[in-house]
Design a protein around this motif. Structure first.
Motif, PDB file in Angstrom:
ATOM      1  N   LEU A   1      -2.168   5.903  -2.971  1.00  0.00           N
ATOM      2  CA  LEU A   1      -3.812   6.015  -2.453  1.00  0.00           C
ATOM      3  C   LEU A   1      -4.173   7.648  -2.357  1.00  0.00           C
ATOM      4  O   LEU A   1      -5.282   7.625  -2.728  1.00  0.00           O
ATOM      5  CB  LEU A   1      -3.729   5.444  -1.006  1.00  0.00           C
ATOM      6  N   LEU A   2      -3.189   8.427  -2.180  1.00  0.00           N
ATOM      7  CA  LEU A   2      -3.646   9.911  -2.277  1.00  0.00           C
ATOM      8  C   LEU A   2      -4.010  10.313  -3.669  1.00  0.00           C
ATOM      9  O   LEU A   2      -4.879  11.126  -3.843  1.00  0.00           O
ATOM     10  CB  LEU A   2      -2.768  10.731  -1.692  1.00  0.00           C
ATOM     11  N   ARG A   3      -3.003   9.863  -4.642  1.00  0.00           N
ATOM     12  CA  ARG A   3      -3.391  10.312  -5.982  1.00  0.00           C
ATOM     13  C   ARG A   3      -4.678   9.699  -6.402  1.00  0.00           C
ATOM     14  O   ARG A   3      -5.341  10.326  -7.425  1.00  0.00           O
ATOM     15  CB  ARG A   3      -2.177  10.017  -6.749  1.00  0.00           C
TER      16      ARG A   3
ATOM     17  N   GLU B   1      14.330  11.564 -14.444  1.00  0.00           N
ATOM     18  CA  GLU B   1      14.161  10.356 -15.528  1.00  0.00           C
ATOM     19  C   GLU B   1      12.649   9.889 -15.127  1.00  0.00           C
ATOM     20  O   GLU B   1      12.175   9.860 -16.534  1.00  0.00           O
ATOM     21  CB  GLU B   1      15.303   9.447 -15.114  1.00  0.00           C
ATOM     22  N   ARG B   2      12.117   9.710 -14.240  1.00  0.00           N
ATOM     23  CA  ARG B   2      10.971   8.947 -13.910  1.00  0.00           C
ATOM     24  C   ARG B   2       9.980   9.980 -14.561  1.00  0.00           C
ATOM     25  O   ARG B   2       8.955   9.745 -15.133  1.00  0.00           O
ATOM     26  CB  ARG B   2      10.512   8.648 -12.421  1.00  0.00           C
ATOM     27  N   GLY B   3      10.158  11.434 -14.177  1.00  0.00           N
ATOM     28  CA  GLY B   3       9.463  12.358 -14.738  1.00  0.00           C
ATOM     29  C   GLY B   3       8.996  12.463 -16.103  1.00  0.00           C
ATOM     30  O   GLY B   3       7.899  12.927 -16.624  1.00  0.00           O
TER      31      GLY B   3
ATOM     32  N   ARG C   1      -3.019  20.122  -3.824  1.00  0.00           N
ATOM     33  CA  ARG C   1      -2.015  21.208  -3.827  1.00  0.00           C
ATOM     34  C   ARG C   1      -0.964  20.736  -2.921  1.00  0.00           C
ATOM     35  O   ARG C   1       0.279  21.093  -3.027  1.00  0.00           O
ATOM     36  CB  ARG C   1      -2.855  22.085  -2.617  1.00  0.00           C
ATOM     37  N   MET C   2      -1.197  19.961  -2.066  1.00  0.00           N
ATOM     38  CA  MET C   2      -0.175  19.303  -0.971  1.00  0.00           C
ATOM     39  C   MET C   2       0.928  18.580  -1.957  1.00  0.00           C
ATOM     40  O   MET C   2       2.162  18.833  -1.747  1.00  0.00           O
ATOM     41  CB  MET C   2      -0.786  18.197  -0.260  1.00  0.00           C
ATOM     42  N   ILE C   3       0.394  17.683  -2.797  1.00  0.00           N
ATOM     43  CA  ILE C   3       1.389  16.895  -3.498  1.00  0.00           C
ATOM     44  C   ILE C   3       2.305  17.773  -4.561  1.00  0.00           C
ATOM     45  O   ILE C   3       3.543  17.666  -4.714  1.00  0.00           O
ATOM     46  CB  ILE C   3       0.452  16.034  -4.425  1.00  0.00           C
TER      47      ILE C   3
ATOM     48  N   LEU D   1       0.976  -1.131  -0.154  1.00  0.00           N
ATOM     49  CA  LEU D   1       0.181  -0.108   0.182  1.00  0.00           C
ATOM     50  C   LEU D   1       0.821   1.144   0.267  1.00  0.00           C
ATOM     51  O   LEU D   1       1.512   1.463   0.993  1.00  0.00           O
ATOM     52  CB  LEU D   1      -0.963  -0.084   1.267  1.00  0.00           C
ATOM     53  N   SER D   2       0.671   2.165  -1.081  1.00  0.00           N
ATOM     54  CA  SER D   2       1.684   3.359  -1.125  1.00  0.00           C
ATOM     55  C   SER D   2       0.547   4.350  -0.972  1.00  0.00           C
ATOM     56  O   SER D   2      -0.140   4.675  -1.315  1.00  0.00           O
ATOM     57  CB  SER D   2       2.175   3.347  -2.565  1.00  0.00           C
ATOM     58  N   ALA D   3       1.134   5.102   0.367  1.00  0.00           N
ATOM     59  CA  ALA D   3       0.327   6.387   0.684  1.00  0.00           C
ATOM     60  C   ALA D   3       0.210   7.103  -0.474  1.00  0.00           C
ATOM     61  O   ALA D   3      -0.866   7.674  -0.586  1.00  0.00           O
ATOM     62  CB  ALA D   3       0.988   6.870   1.954  1.00  0.00           C
TER      63      ALA D   3
HETATM   64  N1  LIG Z   1       2.148   9.734   3.918  1.00  0.00           N
HETATM   65  C1  LIG Z   1       2.262  10.569   2.852  1.00  0.00           C
HETATM   66  C2  LIG Z   1       2.845  10.079   1.659  1.00  0.00           C
HETATM   67  C3  LIG Z   1       2.815  11.031   0.500  1.00  0.00           C
HETATM   68  N2  LIG Z   1       2.141  12.155   0.594  1.00  0.00           N
HETATM   69  C4  LIG Z   1       2.209  12.966  -0.447  1.00  0.00           C
HETATM   70  O1  LIG Z   1       2.316  12.377  -1.758  1.00  0.00           O
HETATM   71  C5  LIG Z   1       3.559  12.871  -2.371  1.00  0.00           C
HETATM   72  C6  LIG Z   1       4.143  11.640  -3.294  1.00  0.00           C
HETATM   73  O2  LIG Z   1       4.447  10.574  -2.453  1.00  0.00           O
HETATM   74  P1  LIG Z   1       5.100   9.269  -2.832  1.00  0.00           P
HETATM   75  O3  LIG Z   1       5.464   8.264  -1.850  1.00  0.00           O
HETATM   76  O4  LIG Z   1       4.079   8.628  -3.860  1.00  0.00           O
HETATM   77  O5  LIG Z   1       6.561   9.579  -3.836  1.00  0.00           O
HETATM   78  P2  LIG Z   1       7.734   9.837  -3.341  1.00  0.00           P
HETATM   79  O6  LIG Z   1       8.029  11.224  -2.862  1.00  0.00           O
HETATM   80  O7  LIG Z   1       8.160   8.917  -2.385  1.00  0.00           O
HETATM   81  O8  LIG Z   1       8.631   9.787  -4.827  1.00  0.00           O
HETATM   82  C7  LIG Z   1       4.295  13.472  -1.297  1.00  0.00           C
HETATM   83  O9  LIG Z   1       5.379  14.262  -1.724  1.00  0.00           O
HETATM   84  C8  LIG Z   1       3.078  14.146  -0.517  1.00  0.00           C
HETATM   85  O10 LIG Z   1       2.616  15.175  -0.835  1.00  0.00           O
HETATM   86  C9  LIG Z   1       1.719  12.524   1.813  1.00  0.00           C
HETATM   87  O11 LIG Z   1       1.104  13.420   1.763  1.00  0.00           O
HETATM   88  N3  LIG Z   1       1.516  11.631   2.887  1.00  0.00           N
END
Ligand SMILES: Nc1ccn([C@@H]2O[C@H](COP(=O)(O)OP(=O)(O)O)[C@@H](O)[C@H]2O)c(=O)n1
Ligand SMILES: Nc1ncnc2c1ncn2[C@@H]1O[C@H](COP(=O)(O)OP(=O)(O)O)[C@@H](O)[C@H]1O
Length: 836
Positions: free
Chosen positions: A658-660, A747-749, A675-677, A653-655
């Motif tokens: 899930l948020l996206r 690169e991922r971008g 906005r936060m992301i 589960l990737s936070a």
């Molecule tokens: N526990 C978390 C995890 C991610 N996020 C948000 O999701 C964005 C992307 O997280 P991600 O884990 O997919 O990506 P990486 O920054 O690790 O590549 C973060 O920069 C936060 O804005 C969050 O608000 N709270």
């Protein structure tokens, strides 16, 4: 007038600087809970004038209301830019007021040393030993400059409750612990003072791999240093303790450190020396004795490249105490080191004690022998020493040193075993009337007479009915197996009964069936005896050290039991026995597709039974277990999680994912999440936690990788408050240099389509990572829960390291569940079962 509302405010984005964001606040002033619950800038009497009350702070640090879950104490990282937030309360020179609004200045103070406990008085006004300069610059009377106290950019939009903030830089070398701070605002004059006080816990940054070689060198240096501390020099102890603590933190897995109480002894001696100045030399000698000869001190965990360009981070006045000898090769320590000379005016009771650990010969007699390094070895050792003439360690090759170390370890283990045996014998001598309990045999007859009251509280597999026991009893068993067969029939009969409609399952119908059967090997029932033996073996291996290297796929448990990671596609299997001997064949890890549950299956049955008949029961984990996966953005968390899922079957589960997904679903939180992301900021925990909880429940599984969470203190606090029913098995920390992460993300971008894979957002995410996530990793490291994995090599190489962390966790999980299932067999405790 005004007060500090937030003591750790994330002011990294313009929007947070302009408008109050509760999500950006992770620390509060003392007794700030009441104020916090009323809202930013609302008057609740939180402003405080110390000169009117003769007390520097409004409430004391040991007040029961000092901090709460909703208004917690701040956590800082050394070198952090700390930002404070407070309401303007009309006191800003601006176009909507006038340029002569008074502001005589703000000062920020703290206590000198971390508090040993949170009680006692605060320093009096203006007698705080450390002062910080805030970064707003001084406000000039008569000028609208928004400086000093008046840094409140949107003041004119809401003069009373507009957000103001100011930041200051913490020292990079501040020692860990809790400090008290004071914010003092002089309003009309230096006699018109308002204060707010707060505590902040100070973490040290987790040492990255580059620093490890430095720490190892420091350790080698302090162990060998024979410099006598000057009587009045109080720094020598602090300097040494600091290095040891740093070393312990940098090596959370205790690689190379024997598990024989070494760490506990070191910690005991540190607290002894902290408490009593006069025993420090002696305590230090004990510590040195513990540390000598541990390969980990010198080399094991510092596999990273040497970095001689990095300075040893000790202030000059402390460095001189460490007087590094010319030849400071730590490997020679066992031969060359003599402890610090003892001070004659020390602890009188101990003045003649040899400089070995006080626990030597008591708790751990073996250790004294193996680490003895006096010039005159005890007589019983002299002969063998002369005979063998061991090579000095300094002349040994790496392999030889390892072997020597292993030999000593084995010696210690043997001595410890002997000691335990002797103790056990002693106990028996003192309790001659101890009578061995008679173990009842399995209540087969009763079970057959009255089928079990299965308290099936867990899921039954949908749509499947077990065959009735009559099906399974049709083949005549061989006489030698009769009792185990009866047990099997009983179990099957009970399970068959358990699948009947619940109206037939009166809990009171057969109380006798729940009588616990105590595992023992003395019983004549071969199956029970066998399961008992299996339990015993499993009990002995239940604690599998996370540092145990898993070099072979197959691991032996006791004499007859194997744990084999490759034996089936279910990844783990306990081969409990030779299937020709007993009916009970094996237990193995299994996914139950119907019950949607991971667990351990008990395979019991005659060989003529079908596979389904043999699969009697399955126990899932009672509690969910998670592994947090943390690291900087682009460190490769997602990449490794995918590999773990493929190999071990965790639920990933990737936070962030899930948020996206939540953002894309058109939810009411979508705009805020977006906005936060984009800003690289962390979404308030409630939102993230709701998503995580739902995903966990929906999966119906019990082993999870939670990637990208907890990312800040708010996340951690939310998790701790809400997820008390979930166990945290550990944290996989992927440590990767920033330039490499940046390269990967750019690169991922090119293909990810992510709104935050651009250079501006990446930099902000790095800042958030350093300021907010590192302290969380550090927090877990202090609990010894972090698996530190270098993430710079190829994904496959990183995965090899990952496996070393994961395997013991999977193994422990399997062991625990198996243990539970076996116990359930003994106790007829069907409540723990999932019938397959
Ligand atoms: N526990 C978390 C995890 C991610 N996020 C948000 O999701 C964005 C992307 O997280 P991600 O884990 O997919 O990506 P990486 O920054 O690790 O590549 C973060 O920069 C936060 O804005 C969050 O608000 N709270
Ligand atoms: N060990 C590695 N070496 C090189 N590139 C990697 C490695 N691990 C991951 N990557 C690449 O780097 C990028 C970021 O990895 P990802 O797993 O998405 O990181 P995170 O989840 O930590 O943000 C991806 O494009 C991935 O393919």
């Amino acid at each position: 007038h005004s007060w500090l509302e937030c003591t750790n405010y994330d002011a990294s984005s313009t929007s947070n600087q302009e408008y109050w964001s509760a999500a950006a606040c992770t620390g509060y002033a003392r007794c700030g809970s009441y104020q916090q619950s009323h809202g930013f800038g609302i008057d609740t009497g939180f402003d405080y004038r110390p000169l009117l009350h003769n007390k520097p702070c409004q409430c004391s640090k040991d007040s029961p209301n000092a901090y709460s879950a909703s208004a917690p104490m701040a956590t800082y990282v050394p070198g952090q830019k700390v930002c404070l937030a407070y309401p303007a309360k009309n006191h800003v020179a601006a176009p909507c007021t006038n340029q002569y609004i008074p502001d005589t200045g703000v000062r920020i103070f703290r206590t000198q040393h971390p508090a040993s406990n949170l009680t006692g008085d605060d320093p009096a006004l203006h007698s705080w030993p450390v002062e910080y300069k805030h970064l707003n610059g001084p406000h000039q009377n008569g000028v609208v400059d928004y400086k000093g106290f008046q840094h409140c950019p949107k003041f004119c939009e809401d003069k009373g409750r507009a957000l103001c903030s100011m930041c200051f830089n913490l020292e990079k070398d501040i020692a860990p612990g809790v400090y008290t701070f004071q914010w003092e605002w002089d309003f009309n004059s230096a006699n018109d003072v308002y204060t707010s006080c707060w505590e902040a816990r100070q973490f040290t940054m987790l040492t990255t791999h580059r620093r490890k070689s430095v720490i190892v060198q420091q350790m080698a240096d302090i162990i060998q240093s024979q410099a006598m501390p000057e009587a009045d020099n109080e720094h020598w102890w602090d300097a040494r303790v600091k290095i040891i603590q740093e070393w312990l933190r940098a090596n959370p897995l205790r690689i190379g450190v024997p598990e024989d109480g070494t760490i506990e002894t070191i910690m005991q001696q540190i607290s002894r020396g902290d408490k009593y100045v006069h025993v420090r030399v002696k305590a230090w000698n004990h510590i040195v004795t513990e540390l000598q000869g541990i390969p980990g001190v010198c080399e094991k965990f510092a596999t990273a490249e040497a970095s001689p360009e990095l300075p040893i981070e000790l202030p000059p006045e402390k460095q001189e105490l460490l007087q590094i000898p010319e030849d400071n090769n730590c490997d020679q320590s066992e031969q060359t080191i003599s402890p610090l000379p003892l001070n004659t005016n020390e602890d009188p009771q101990e003045s003649n004690v040899q400089p070995v650990s006080p626990f030597r010969g008591k708790l751990r007699p073996n250790k004294a022998k193996t680490l003895h390094h006096d010039s005159n070895p005890p007589p019983e050792l002299q002969l063998s020493n002369q005979e063998t003439k061991p090579k000095p360690i300094s002349q040994m090759s790496m392999m030889e040193r390892q072997q020597e170390w292993l030999r000593k370890k084995a010696e210690k283990a043997a001595a410890e075993k002997l000691r335990q045996q002797q103790e056990a014998e002693k106990e028996l001598t003192f309790q001659p009337s101890l009578i061995k309990k008679q173990i009842p045999t399995k209540p087969v007859i009763e079970a057959e007479k009255a089928p079990s009251p299965p308290r099936l509280t867990r899921l039954k597999s949908a749509g499947r009915q077990r065959k009735q026991s009559s099906n399974t009893t049709k083949t005549a068993p061989a006489t030698s197996k009769s009792s185990s067969r009866s047990l099997l029939d009983t179990v099957k009969a009970e399970l068959a009964a358990s699948t009947q409609p619940s109206t037939q399952l009166e809990p009171s119908s057969t109380p006798s069936i729940t009588t616990p059967i105590i595992p023992t090997t003395s019983t004549t029932d071969p199956t029970i005896a066998y399961v008992s033996k299996a339990l015993e073996a499993i009990n002995n291996t239940a604690i599998i050290s996370s540092t145990t290297p898993l070099t072979t796929a197959s691991r032996k448990i006791g004499d007859d039991f194997h744990y084999d990671t490759t034996s089936s596609d279910t990844k783990g299997r306990y081969q409990l026995q030779d299937p020709t001997l007993f009916d009970l064949t094996s237990m193995y890890r299994k996914k139950d597709k119907y019950a949607r549950c991971d667990g351990v299956a008990l395979q019991m049955g005659r060989r003529e039974d079908t596979h389904q008949e043999q699969l009697i029961a399955m126990a899932g984990a009672l509690r969910h277990k998670v592994l947090f996966v943390l690291g900087g953005p682009g460190a490769g968390k997602g990449t490794q999680c995918a590999k773990i899922v493929a190999e071990y079957g965790f639920v990933h589960l990737s936070a962030g994912d899930l948020l996206r997904a939540e953002r894309a679903s058109g939810s009411e939180n979508g705009d805020m999440i977006d906005r936060m992301i984009r800003e690289g900021a962390i979404v308030p925990v409630k939102v993230t936690l709701d998503l995580l909880r739902k995903a966990m429940v929906d999966s119906g599984r019990d082993l999870f990788l939670i990637d990208g969470f907890p990312r800040n203190y708010d996340n951690l606090q939310g998790w701790n408050d809400e997820m008390t029913d979930v166990d945290v098995a550990g944290v996989l920390f992927y440590d990767c240099p920033e330039d490499e992460m940046e390269k990967r993300l750019l690169e991922r971008g090119k293909t990810s389509g992510r709104t935050d894979d651009n250079i501006d957002a990446i930099r902000k995410r790095f800042t958030t990572y350093h300021e907010s996530t590192m302290p969380i990793i550090e927090h877990f490291a202090e609990q010894n829960k972090v698996f530190h994995i270098l993430a710079i090599s190829t994904p496959d190489e990183v995965f090899e390291e990952t496996k070393k962390a994961i395997e013991p966790i999977v193994q422990t999980h399997l062991v625990e569940t198996t243990q539970r299932l076996l116990n359930a067999v003994f106790n007829n405790d069907w409540a723990t079962y999932v019938v397959t």
